[in-house]
Design a protein around this motif. Sequence first.
Motif, mmCIF file in Angstrom:
data_model
loop_
_atom_site.group_PDB
_atom_site.id
_atom_site.type_symbol
_atom_site.label_atom_id
_atom_site.label_comp_id
_atom_site.label_asym_id
_atom_site.label_seq_id
_atom_site.Cartn_x
_atom_site.Cartn_y
_atom_site.Cartn_z
ATOM 1 N N ALA A 74 0.821 -1.220 0.000
ATOM 2 C CA ALA A 74 0.000 0.000 0.000
ATOM 3 C C ALA A 74 0.850 1.264 0.000
ATOM 4 N N THR A 75 2.007 1.195 0.656
ATOM 5 C CA THR A 75 2.875 2.372 0.720
ATOM 6 C C THR A 75 3.977 2.346 -0.331
ATOM 7 N N GLY A 76 4.088 1.244 -1.069
ATOM 8 C CA GLY A 76 5.136 1.120 -2.081
ATOM 9 C C GLY A 76 6.489 0.814 -1.482
ATOM 10 N N ASN A 77 6.512 0.323 -0.244
ATOM 11 C CA ASN A 77 7.776 0.078 0.460
ATOM 12 C C ASN A 77 8.064 -1.396 0.703
ATOM 13 N N LEU A 78 7.439 -2.287 -0.033
ATOM 14 C CA LEU A 78 7.690 -3.703 0.206
ATOM 15 C C LEU A 78 9.088 -4.040 -0.270
ATOM 16 N N SER A 79 9.942 -4.450 0.676
ATOM 17 C CA SER A 79 11.345 -4.687 0.342
ATOM 18 C C SER A 79 11.603 -6.093 -0.191
ATOM 19 N N ASN A 80 10.742 -7.061 0.120
ATOM 20 C CA ASN A 80 11.026 -8.434 -0.291
ATOM 21 C C ASN A 80 10.130 -8.888 -1.431
ATOM 22 N N ALA A 81 9.661 -7.969 -2.253
ATOM 23 C CA ALA A 81 8.740 -8.332 -3.342
ATOM 24 C C ALA A 81 9.395 -9.264 -4.357
ATOM 25 N N ASP A 82 10.717 -9.246 -4.435
ATOM 26 C CA ASP A 82 11.403 -10.101 -5.389
ATOM 27 C C ASP A 82 11.550 -11.535 -4.877
ATOM 28 N N GLU A 83 11.467 -11.717 -3.567
ATOM 29 C CA GLU A 83 11.584 -13.053 -2.995
ATOM 30 C C GLU A 83 10.305 -13.838 -3.273
ATOM 31 N N GLU A 84 10.470 -15.061 -3.705
ATOM 32 C CA GLU A 84 9.321 -15.918 -3.989
ATOM 33 C C GLU A 84 8.840 -16.520 -2.671
ATOM 34 N N PRO A 85 7.568 -16.332 -2.306
ATOM 35 C CA PRO A 85 7.091 -16.936 -1.068
ATOM 36 C C PRO A 85 6.990 -18.450 -1.206
ATOM 37 N N LEU A 86 7.058 -19.144 -0.070
ATOM 38 C CA LEU A 86 6.893 -20.585 -0.056
ATOM 39 C C LEU A 86 5.484 -20.920 -0.515
ATOM 40 N N ARG A 87 5.374 -21.831 -1.452
ATOM 41 C CA ARG A 87 4.050 -22.268 -1.920
ATOM 42 C C ARG A 87 3.423 -23.115 -0.833
#
Length: 187
Positions: free
Chosen positions: A160-173
């Motif tokens: 929402a704030t545009g500050n997600l730092s780990n967006a490139d990390e793939e979450p565990l399925r």
Amino acid sequence: MESPANTGFWLSPQQRHVWSQQLDGVATRSTCLVLVEGALPIDNLKRALSQLVARHEILRTVYRRQPGMKFPFQVVLESDDPSLEVTDLSGLSESEQKNHLEELFRQEQLRSGGPETGPVLAARFATFGPDRSALILGLPCLSADLRSLQVLVQELGGFATGNLSNADEEPLRYVQFTQWQNDLVES
């Protein structure tokens, strides 16, 4: 080749336990209430909710039961739009706002519609004034527990704030987690 929408995955041991409890009338929704200080434009919230659903398969997972089977399968949908209801409470007194918010929370806990269909993630956004609001998130207990809700809220704030730092990390399925849990039980 089967489409992902038709491919089912076994439930984890924890999900089987929750499913068994649901059959006994136990609540079927995980809900949380987040107070938001500062302005949060609705467009930012909608975008953030969509990004969250796209990032986490469990937020697109429905549960389909086959005839003769005790437990359903998890089916991950290709896409799913979160439900978002917006309520303006700014014209009410503080006590009326509190009472209305409690009622919205109770409604989300009791939301009808099982985990068989989407939307999986439901959000209710209540505004109290220009810089103060509340967000209620709800999803099937099969899809989230307290820790999951904490992670989702943290990521939602980042989106929402545009500050997600780990967006490139793939979450565990979640289906990988489920298989790991089932393997542990069997060994």
